[in-house]
Design a protein around this motif. Structure first.
Motif, PDB file in Angstrom:
ATOM      1  N   GLY A   1       0.795  -1.216   0.000  1.00 34.71           N
ATOM      2  CA  GLY A   1       0.000   0.000   0.000  1.00 34.71           C
ATOM      3  C   GLY A   1       0.828   1.265   0.000  1.00 34.71           C
ATOM      4  N   LEU A   2       2.134   1.127  -0.217  1.00 35.55           N
ATOM      5  CA  LEU A   2       2.994   2.307  -0.238  1.00 35.55           C
ATOM      6  C   LEU A   2       3.216   2.716  -1.681  1.00 35.55           C
ATOM      7  N   ASP A   3       3.184   3.997  -1.921  1.00 36.67           N
ATOM      8  CA  ASP A   3       3.437   4.504  -3.257  1.00 36.67           C
ATOM      9  C   ASP A   3       4.943   4.512  -3.489  1.00 36.67           C
ATOM     10  N   ALA A   4       5.390   3.651  -4.417  1.00 35.15           N
ATOM     11  CA  ALA A   4       6.834   3.465  -4.579  1.00 35.15           C
ATOM     12  C   ALA A   4       7.526   4.741  -5.031  1.00 35.15           C
ATOM     13  N   GLU A   5       6.808   5.605  -5.759  1.00 32.97           N
ATOM     14  CA  GLU A   5       7.462   6.815  -6.245  1.00 32.97           C
ATOM     15  C   GLU A   5       7.581   7.865  -5.163  1.00 32.97           C
ATOM     16  N   ARG A   6       6.842   7.681  -4.075  1.00 32.53           N
ATOM     17  CA  ARG A   6       6.896   8.692  -3.029  1.00 32.53           C
ATOM     18  C   ARG A   6       7.696   8.242  -1.818  1.00 32.53           C
ATOM     19  N   LEU A   7       8.017   6.958  -1.759  1.00 26.56           N
ATOM     20  CA  LEU A   7       8.875   6.493  -0.668  1.00 26.56           C
ATOM     21  C   LEU A   7      10.278   7.069  -0.880  1.00 26.56           C
ATOM     22  N   VAL A   8      10.771   7.766   0.106  1.00 28.59           N
ATOM     23  CA  VAL A   8      12.102   8.377  -0.013  1.00 28.59           C
ATOM     24  C   VAL A   8      13.110   7.516   0.725  1.00 28.59           C
ATOM     25  N   TYR A   9      14.212   7.228   0.059  1.00 33.42           N
ATOM     26  CA  TYR A   9      15.288   6.456   0.659  1.00 33.42           C
ATOM     27  C   TYR A   9      16.361   7.438   1.134  1.00 33.42           C
ATOM     28  N   VAL A  10      16.787   7.279   2.345  1.00 30.07           N
ATOM     29  CA  VAL A  10      17.894   8.095   2.852  1.00 30.07           C
ATOM     30  C   VAL A  10      19.044   7.144   3.139  1.00 30.07           C
ATOM     31  N   ARG A  11      20.197   7.427   2.561  1.00 30.99           N
ATOM     32  CA  ARG A  11      21.322   6.504   2.658  1.00 30.99           C
ATOM     33  C   ARG A  11      22.553   7.211   3.212  1.00 30.99           C
TER      34      ARG A  11
ATOM     35  N   SER B   1      21.251  18.769   2.039  1.00 31.67           N
ATOM     36  CA  SER B   1      22.377  19.665   2.304  1.00 31.67           C
ATOM     37  C   SER B   1      23.321  19.059   3.328  1.00 31.67           C
ATOM     38  N   ARG B   2      22.799  18.214   4.205  1.00 33.99           N
ATOM     39  CA  ARG B   2      23.693  17.616   5.198  1.00 33.99           C
ATOM     40  C   ARG B   2      24.334  16.330   4.686  1.00 33.99           C
ATOM     41  N   LEU B   3      23.562  15.492   3.982  1.00 32.14           N
ATOM     42  CA  LEU B   3      24.045  14.152   3.635  1.00 32.14           C
ATOM     43  C   LEU B   3      24.542  14.053   2.201  1.00 32.14           C
ATOM     44  N   GLY B   4      24.258  15.045   1.371  1.00 36.54           N
ATOM     45  CA  GLY B   4      24.654  14.958  -0.029  1.00 36.54           C
ATOM     46  C   GLY B   4      23.467  14.530  -0.879  1.00 36.54           C
ATOM     47  N   SER B   5      23.488  14.924  -2.158  1.00 36.50           N
ATOM     48  CA  SER B   5      22.295  14.730  -2.977  1.00 36.50           C
ATOM     49  C   SER B   5      22.082  13.265  -3.336  1.00 36.50           C
ATOM     50  N   LEU B   6      23.148  12.444  -3.314  1.00 38.25           N
ATOM     51  CA  LEU B   6      22.975  11.045  -3.685  1.00 38.25           C
ATOM     52  C   LEU B   6      22.520  10.207  -2.498  1.00 38.25           C
ATOM     53  N   ALA B   7      22.373  10.819  -1.348  1.00 38.10           N
ATOM     54  CA  ALA B   7      21.955  10.076  -0.161  1.00 38.10           C
ATOM     55  C   ALA B   7      20.462  10.207   0.083  1.00 38.10           C
ATOM     56  N   VAL B   8      19.813  11.103  -0.618  1.00 37.60           N
ATOM     57  CA  VAL B   8      18.365  11.272  -0.452  1.00 37.60           C
ATOM     58  C   VAL B   8      17.741  11.036  -1.818  1.00 37.60           C
ATOM     59  N   VAL B   9      17.157   9.848  -1.995  1.00 31.71           N
ATOM     60  CA  VAL B   9      16.773   9.412  -3.336  1.00 31.71           C
ATOM     61  C   VAL B   9      15.368   8.816  -3.301  1.00 31.71           C
ATOM     62  N   ARG B  10      14.803   8.703  -4.488  1.00 31.89           N
ATOM     63  CA  ARG B  10      13.534   7.989  -4.607  1.00 31.89           C
ATOM     64  C   ARG B  10      13.521   7.172  -5.884  1.00 31.89           C
ATOM     65  N   ASN B  11      12.533   6.276  -5.965  1.00 27.75           N
ATOM     66  CA  ASN B  11      12.471   5.357  -7.102  1.00 27.75           C
ATOM     67  C   ASN B  11      12.081   6.092  -8.370  1.00 27.75           C
ATOM     68  N   SER B  12      12.679   5.636  -9.452  1.00 27.10           N
ATOM     69  CA  SER B  12      12.284   6.124 -10.752  1.00 27.10           C
ATOM     70  C   SER B  12      12.241   4.896 -11.659  1.00 27.10           C
ATOM     71  N   PHE B  13      11.173   4.766 -12.422  1.00 23.48           N
ATOM     72  CA  PHE B  13      10.959   3.517 -13.145  1.00 23.48           C
ATOM     73  C   PHE B  13      11.279   3.666 -14.622  1.00 23.48           C
ATOM     74  N   ALA B  14      11.762   2.616 -15.211  1.00 24.04           N
ATOM     75  CA  ALA B  14      12.093   2.606 -16.627  1.00 24.04           C
ATOM     76  C   ALA B  14      11.365   1.441 -17.275  1.00 24.04           C
ATOM     77  N   ASN B  15      11.149   1.541 -18.579  1.00 28.83           N
ATOM     78  CA  ASN B  15      10.390   0.448 -19.198  1.00 28.83           C
ATOM     79  C   ASN B  15      11.330  -0.625 -19.704  1.00 28.83           C
ATOM     80  N   THR B  16      11.696  -1.470 -18.800  1.00 22.56           N
ATOM     81  CA  THR B  16      12.488  -2.630 -19.137  1.00 22.56           C
ATOM     82  C   THR B  16      12.061  -3.762 -18.223  1.00 22.56           C
ATOM     83  N   HIS B  17      12.312  -4.991 -18.658  1.00 24.57           N
ATOM     84  CA  HIS B  17      11.960  -6.131 -17.815  1.00 24.57           C
ATOM     85  C   HIS B  17      13.111  -6.536 -16.897  1.00 24.57           C
TER      86      HIS B  17
END
Lengths: 270, 495
Positions: free
Chosen positions: A102-112, B332-348
């Motif tokens: 039930g989570l929207d995958a595009e809105r879940l934010v990952y912090v690494r 700003s604290r962790l760097g831009s590559l540390a705060v990310v979200r999913n992005s989908f592409a059309n591939t299997h």
């Protein structure tokens, strides 16, 4: 005399106003996602323990399931935190596999973050934001910085803001912690779907509530209350000792739980 | 080898720039020589030049002639801040002399004039009579090549004034077009462009300190004040910005830059101040105030219109703005590559179908129709599939009865699959191999360790549940009966 009357009147007026703005009564279709079977109150810290990274799927699944029940109408955001170095050991949440929760995958934010100190900072910063419903932190190893004081700090912050923190931990060791709830989640053999006896069925978890209590219920056993649950698209479903779920399924339907799909639509609209 | 730079004592001894090293050694026996490190000098000089942006926003380094470059400052419209051009020249050269730097400066209506005055005259300000000012100077002041100067000398043309009114065609035929260009540039007939070293900010605020400051806390407090000023200015003009740069001018001629970005255009002073505070946390050892900071400038970039209505009282408060600010702070604290979200592409291909992209300032991409997915996908995916060893499947194409992963054996009791995912050969760089064209490249025996090869062969994915109820997503790469034995990998975990 007159003063108390006016005061009582004012209190009653406010109560009525509160009832009228309550979405539960106003519009049944706009109900926020209802509490699940195991859902405790919001604004607390949970520790979700798995015995090892191999059980990480079940533990993360349970954490996301709980996070879903923490979502409210104007409090939708869920964040996932994991140290960058732990990604290969534990695996990252996979966007295409999140739909079942039930989570929207595009809105879940990952912090690494790189270090545990940054991770703790990020949790605190996130729960201070009023749009965040829950923070799921996946921590592979015990850390010195993650001690009783740190968990106490998080508990106070979470209680103040109303956002929940779910710390997914690994191993059988239990450290002193101020978390209000501690769960142990391990996978259990699933019931095969009716059409194929050799195929895996719905996820089934054995969930032990090692610390804390739900809804005023007293602790059942010294080892903690044990639930055997299936995760369905309607939410949790209790499994009885024989491994049957029939009664619970009906109970869930009667209680008016909207399906996860409906929950998805709500989250898209909100 | 020739001399390129001298100190005062060396020039007093009669040495000159351009002299052969052997001649110089003959003249001065105890001569101390160092080889010139041009990249280093250029770097140092560039830092030095940047620092002068506290006088004027447009500074440039002119590399054409001197071995370390000439510093050019565009003083148009700023000289009145110093009390006139003469005073400005005195201030700027005076403070460098106070630091022990030998400096020569001049102000002219264009770069060519100023250059000629600096190198071949005394410090002065020339405004109108450029021809008169240059007439007495040697032709070398025109930034000419050695051969051109030599040629002019042979003709008896030693002073710039002697070139005025000469037949241009004859000069061009004899010395090339560059002579005329340089002459025209010096006299202001041809415009010369300069490339500013620092990005030009239209909106900036700055603060000068009577006494240099050093503590990062003081810097951040000042940045908070400056953010307030900047946000006032942006508000007056109905603007918002997405990038903010903090320039710290050190007393010892260095500039430190801190930059932060925001997910949506903002002019919230508190937010900007906080972003810099978080950015400073990430500096750790990099922050070095040296002998102190005597000026701080806050500049806004990526400016867009941000009207009052957009942040007015009637907007729906859905928390999106506070969420964006949270992302900004984390980035700003962790760097831009540390705060990310999913992005989908059309591939299997599972690992290509999802990528993680920064939440703040993501790369724009074309929306593509997503492919429907037939089989369930795991909750966790390992960034790199891990090899597992299996005992042979009962049916050649079926699921394996067990696996060994991270030195532990798992016995499978249930499974579903296979889901075949073909290799995207059209993306693969290696050419398609025709049948019968097998070369000896297949000799992989010298690489005993198995590794996962992306996009080389079709994969068959299975969802396998072990006797403890754990569910794994495993795949077989390659087919039975092919030249190479198929290999098994673990790719993810189901809940």
């Amino acid at each position: 005399m007159l003063g108390t009357k006016i005061h009582t009147l004012e209190t009653l007026r406010q109560q009525i106003a509160a009832l009228e703005t309550n979405p539960l009564l106003k519009d049944a279709a706009l109900v926020s996602v209802p509490a699940g079977l195991l859902a405790p109150p919001r604004g607390s810290v949970h520790e979700v323990f798995a015995d090892g990274p191999r059980d990480g799927g079940a533990a993360l699944g349970f954490a996301f399931a709980q996070a879903r029940f923490m979502q409210e109408q104007n409090r939708q955001a869920v964040l996932f935190l994991q140290l960058r170095a732990d990604a290969q050991e534990l695996g990252l949440p996979y966007g295409l596999g999140l739909g079942g929760f039930g989570l929207d995958a595009e809105r879940l934010v990952y912090v690494r973050p790189e270090t545990i100190a940054e991770l703790l900072w990020a949790i605190e910063e996130a729960i201070a934001c009023r749009a965040v419903a829950a923070v799921v932190a996946d921590i592979a190893h015990p850390h010195k910085a993650l001690d009783f004081i740190a968990s106490r700090r998080l508990s106070l912050r979470a209680a103040a803001s109303g956002a929940s923190v779910l710390l997914v931990r690994y191993g059988r060791e239990r450290e002193a912690s101020a978390a209000k709830y501690r769960w142990r989640v391990s996978p259990a053999l699933s019931q095969p779907p009716p059409y194929d006896a050799n195929a895996p069925g719905l996820p089934r978890w054995q969930v032990t509530l090692e610390k804390g209590s739900l809804g005023g219920r007293r602790k059942a056993a010294p080892g903690g209350e044990v639930f055997l649950v299936d995760w369905t698209e309607n939410g949790f479903e209790r499994v009885d000792a024989d491994g049957r779920t029939g009664g619970a399924r009906r109970a869930a339907a009667v209680s008016g739980a909207p399906s996860a799909a409906l929950g998805d639509r709500l989250s898209e609209a909100g | 080898m020739k001399l390129v730079a001298l100190d005062l004592r060396a020039s007093a001894a009669g040495l000159f720039i351009g002299q052969n090293v052997s001649d110089a050694r003959g003249l001065v026996t105890n001569l101390e020589l160092r080889e010139i490190d041009r990249p280093f000098i250029e770097q140092v000089f560039a830092d030095f030049a940047d620092w002068h942006s506290n006088a004027s926003p447009i500074v440039a380094v002119h590399k054409a002639q001197a071995s370390w470059g000439d510093l050019i400052v565009d003083v148009t419209g700023v000289s009145h801040l110093f009390g006139g051009e003469e005073r400005m020249l005195e201030t700027m050269t005076g403070r460098l002399e106070a630091l022990g730097i030998t400096v020569s400066g001049a102000i002219g209506p264009n770069i060519g004039t100023a250059w000629a005055l600096v190198h071949h005259s005394y410090p002065q300000v020339v405004q109108d009579n450029v021809m008169g000012a240059l007439a007495g100077l040697p032709v070398a002041a025109l930034r000419l090549e050695e051969a051109q100067i030599e040629g002019l000398r042979h003709l008896g043309l030693k002073r710039i004034g002697q070139l005025y009114g000469r037949d241009r065609r004859a000069l061009q035929a004899r010395f090339g077009a560059s002579l005329l260009l340089r002459l025209d540039q010096a006299l202001g007939y041809v415009e010369e462009r300069l490339t500013p070293r620092l990005p030009l900010a239209e909106h900036y605020v700055e603060r000068l300190f009577a006494e240099p400051i050093g503590l990062i806390d003081d810097v951040l407090m000042t940045s908070g004040d400056l953010a307030l000023q900047l946000s006032n200015r942006l508000e007056r003009e109905g603007l918002g910005a997405q990038a903010f740069h903090l320039f710290l001018y050190r007393v010892d001629h260095k500039v430190m830059t801190l930059s932060v970005k925001a997910a949506r255009a903002t002019r919230d002073a508190l937010h900007i101040g906080r972003l810099f505070a978080h950015r400073a946390e990430r500096l750790q050892g990099e922050y070095d105030a040296g002998f102190g900071i005597d000026m701080i400038r806050l500049a806004a970039g990526s400016i867009t219109a941000l009207s009052e209505a957009q942040i007015g009282a009637f907007s729906i408060d859905d928390g999106a703005a506070s969420l964006d600010q949270l992302h900004d702070r984390m980035t700003s604290r962790l760097g831009s590559l540390a705060v990310v979200r999913n992005s989908f592409a059309n591939t299997h291909i599972p690992e290509r179908a999802v990528t993680l992209e920064p939440v703040v300032n993501p790369q724009p991409k074309e929306p593509l129709p997503l492919l429907p997915i037939a089989a369930p996908r795991p909750l966790r995916l390992l960034p790199q599939p891990e090899p597992i060893s299996v005992s042979l499947a009962e049916v050649p194409d079926g699921p394996p009865p067990n696996m060994v992963w991270r030195r532990v054996t798992y016995r499978f009791v249930k499974s579903s699959g296979p889901e075949r995912i073909g290799a995207e050969w059209w993306l693969s760089r290696s050419k398609l191999k025709m049948k019968g064209e097998e070369t000896k490249e297949g000799a992989h025996s010298d690489t005993p360790e198995r590794h996962y090869r992306e996009g080389e062969a079709a994969r068959d994915y299975f969802l396998a549940e072990d006797d403890g109820g754990r569910r794994f997503w495993i795949f077989r790469q390659g087919l039975f009966g092919a030249a190479e034995a198929p290999e098994w990998f673990l790719h993810g975990f189901f809940s």
